[in-house]
Design an enzyme around this catalytic site. Sequence first.
Site, mmCIF file in Angstrom:
data_model
loop_
_atom_site.group_PDB
_atom_site.id
_atom_site.type_symbol
_atom_site.label_atom_id
_atom_site.label_comp_id
_atom_site.label_asym_id
_atom_site.label_seq_id
_atom_site.Cartn_x
_atom_site.Cartn_y
_atom_site.Cartn_z
ATOM 1 N N LYS A 83 0.854 -1.187 0.000
ATOM 2 C CA LYS A 83 0.000 0.000 0.000
ATOM 3 C C LYS A 83 0.893 1.242 0.000
ATOM 4 C CE LYS A 83 -4.284 1.137 2.416
ATOM 5 N NZ LYS A 83 -4.915 1.041 3.739
HETATM 6 C C1 E4P Z 1 -8.273 1.936 3.682
HETATM 7 O O1 E4P Z 1 -7.538 1.152 3.127
HETATM 8 C C2 E4P Z 1 -7.873 2.724 4.863
HETATM 9 O O2 E4P Z 1 -7.152 1.909 5.750
HETATM 10 C C3 E4P Z 1 -9.018 3.289 5.637
HETATM 11 O O3 E4P Z 1 -10.254 3.092 5.031
HETATM 12 C C4 E4P Z 1 -8.690 4.644 6.123
HETATM 13 O O4 E4P Z 1 -9.790 5.403 6.425
HETATM 14 P P1 E4P Z 1 -10.198 5.976 7.854
HETATM 15 O O5 E4P Z 1 -8.982 5.952 8.730
HETATM 16 O O6 E4P Z 1 -10.672 7.360 7.570
HETATM 17 O O7 E4P Z 1 -11.270 5.064 8.336
#
Ligand code: E4P
Length: 215
Positions: A83
Amino acid sequence: MKLFIDTADVEQIREVWSWRIINGATTNPTHVAKTGRVPAEVYREILGIVKGPVSLETITLTAPEIIAEGRELAKLHENVVVKVPLTREGLKAVAALSEEGIKTNVTVTFSPLQALLAAKCGATYISPFVGRLDAVGHFGMDLVRQIKTIYTNYGYKTEIIVAAVRHPTHVLEAALCGADICTMSYDVMKQLYDHPLTDAGIELFLKDWATVPKS
Ligand code: E4P
């Protein structure tokens, strides 16, 4: 639509995996920090449970560093997806990792043009953060629809992961606009099963069944 669990909590992942509805998992540095555990141990356990793509996030900022980090993460398991945050350096790294056959998930995406650039660099997945856009007065799901249109127009194979999901309606909208994947917390995933009419219907059936003669 594929469903991913968005957490680094191994117990939640173990339970949700047993429900037989999830196809993969996404983590991020915040999720890992919340566990209070050593990342390598957390990653090993998640990869032992989930038989599908598991996104593990890089935390360096230059392309050479991200590439080196991505290569190390990819060595952990064949299901690892690296990622990478959407920056110029991040996308340079994504292009290099893609050329090596390493899968990537481009994250913290907030515009359709960012998503176009990620696809041009060969990203396996793109993660638009819908809930964070909603929180600042935009319609997060419009971004998903625009990305979908651009990818369809030009035949990009990059899959759309709807991320930063806050409630079941986000999941419904993701499915209606044809997103490939929706990643969500344990709590949102649990809510997908719930409907008051289902509870009331079961209660009524059981009440009536109790009046049926047993012999
Ligand atoms: C997605 O891969 C992210 O980990 C995640 O959805 C981040 O979003 P949030 O921290 O705003 O929930």
